[in-house]
Design an enzyme around this catalytic site. Structure first.
Site: not given
Ligand code: ATP
Ligand code: MG
Length: 448
Positions: A74, A152, A72
């Protein structure tokens, strides 16, 4: 306070480090804007026309650079959720802890997130943590640099602007990806303490992208695995599901074992992988799941978790039968016990629990191959999943291969073929055996 908030939202130079990102042009990174979904591009254009910054962010940029198809797209922006909502008629704000906006673009739903702020002491917004250092709340808006710093891994902190066709790279993510290295942003130990799920993400992303986990990031994992116990079960379940359905489950699970992450963390893997029969069964299941994901076929989480937990059910079932419980109630009791224990660590959703139970409950019914019963089994709504499960059991050596083969034949046989395949009813078989037995007086003297 309000001024500080507004300056954060507008993305004034933040305290994130480094705050001077590399701006990488199309000639260097090689991405083309057409690789971004139409809905995502339109969302970004609309936000930019509204005077905001907007970028494709996270996994999608990373996957495209690595030559994979993103799951997907984002979007990250400096507009607040309320401002985003005002740009799109078909959009709604979701989430309480950290609000994001879902923008509907045709069949696509684009997740739009406002840049998040620094939660370290530097930013002056010390995040709430538990006594192990796990971040409980993380809901301040921030600048793009701060947003990058709280992601991260370096390869996950890339921002692609499809209009300018540039990648904004604060942490040398593009170079790390080229060098096939998964590197943590900041001090790995601190970052694992803030969120222990990052250890699982490291394993999953390394497997998915064929990256080596930077030794700095992989070294502390072994001593920090216990922190996983503090993670809410629902979060752990989501991450496990992602890991098992990544298309690289075998590689992920092998890696989890190497990192010592399967012990304590996942009761299901803990027990299973240490038993040869269990290991064979689970690995076969994961191989077939990986093959399905690779072929673009849907996979059922219920089936997956049913395989992962089956060995424990078998052990408990056996115990209960030995204690004299009737076969079927014993199975149901074993199923409940295993799922109850599991629920404490890994919150398997109720719908999936239903699927798991259906698959398990069918298993003893496959033993019944006489009379009308096999026809009843064929009619069960979860027959196909139960049958696939039976085949795995047969392949792993847990049940007789002949049982699996019988069902495969029965499934494909004509009406007459099926009738001819039925075994004599169990009572009949016993009677026949008795009839065939020699008379009592000619039997050898065997001890009773
Ligand atoms: P995939 O979509 O392939 O599962 P992903 O990296 O996109 O992988 P998401 O969970 O969709 O994973 O997260 C999107 C982005 O949010 C990540 O790329 C990363 O930048 C950031 N992110 C997600 N989880 C964390 C985390 N635990 N800590 C810090 N940043 C995170
Ligand atoms: Mg993603």
């Amino acid at each position: 306070m309000i001024r500080k908030f507004i300056s954060r939202v507008l993305g004034r130079k933040g305290t994130g480090s480094p705050s001077q990102p590399a701006v990488i042009g199309a000639a260097q990174h090689g991405l083309q804007r057409e690789q971004i979904s139409r809905g995502c591009r339109r969302t970004i254009e609309t936000l930019q026309e509204g005077g905001y910054q907007a970028y494709v962010v996270g996994g999608a940029v990373r996957d495209l650079l690595a030559g994979l198809v993103p799951k997907d797209f984002d979007v990250a922006t400096n507009a607040t959720p309320e401002q985003v909502r005002q740009c799109f008629r078909r959009s709604r704000i979701i989430g309480r802890r950290f609000q994001i906006v879902h923008v509907n673009m045709g069949v696509e739903t684009i997740e739009v997130t406002t840049f998040r702020g620094h939660h370290g002491e530097q930013g002056g917004n010390k995040a709430q943590t538990d006594d192990q250092g796990r971040v409980l709340r993380d809901n301040v808006f921030g600048s793009q640099a701060e947003d990058a710093a709280r992601r991260d891994f370096t390869v996950n902190a890339l921002y692609y602007d499809p209009t300018a066709e540039t990648i904004i790279d604060y942490h040398h993510g593009v170079a790390d990806l080229k060098q096939k290295t998964l590197r943590m942003i900041g001090d790995p130990k601190t970052r694992y303490r803030e969120d222990p799920v990052r250890m699982l993400r490291a394993v999953r992303l390394a497997a998915k992208l064929g990256l080596m986990i930077d030794p700095e990031a992989s070294r502390p994992i072994r001593e920090m695995t216990d922190l996983i116990e503090n993670v809410p079960p629902s979060r752990l379940f989501d991450e496990m599901l992602k890991l098992l359905t990544s298309g690289h489950a075998v590689r992920c699970v092998t890696r989890l074992r190497e990192e010592g992450l399967h012990h304590g963390l996942l009761p299901l893997l803990d027990v299973i992988l240490d038993q040869p029969l269990g290991e064979r069964f689970v690995m076969l299941a994961l191989e077939s799941t990986d093959a399905r994901v690779g072929a673009g076929k849907p996979i059922s989480p219920g089936f997956l978790f049913a395989t992962l937990l089956w060995n424990e059910v078998l052990v408990k079932w056996e115990l209960l039968k030995r204690r004299g419980e009737p076969v079927i109630p014993a199975l149901f009791q074993a199923m409940d016990e295993v799922l109850d224990v599991q629920a404490e660590k890994l919150a398997i959703t109720r719908r999936i629990v239903g699927d798991i139970k259906d698959i398990w409950a069918l298993q003893p019914r496959f033993e019944q191959r006489s009379g009308k019963r096999p026809y009843g089994v064929l009619q069960q709504p979860r027959f196909k999943a139960g049958y696939d499960f039976l085949l795995l059991r047969a392949e792993s050596g847990e049940v007789d291969q002949a049982v699996g083969a019988w069902w495969t034949d029965f499934l494909h046989a004509s009406d007459e073929g099926r009738a001819a395949m039925l075994l004599p009813p169990p009572g009949e078989a016993r009677k026949r055996r008795r009839r065939r037995r020699p008379p009592a007086d000619s039997a050898p003297n065997l001890p009773e």
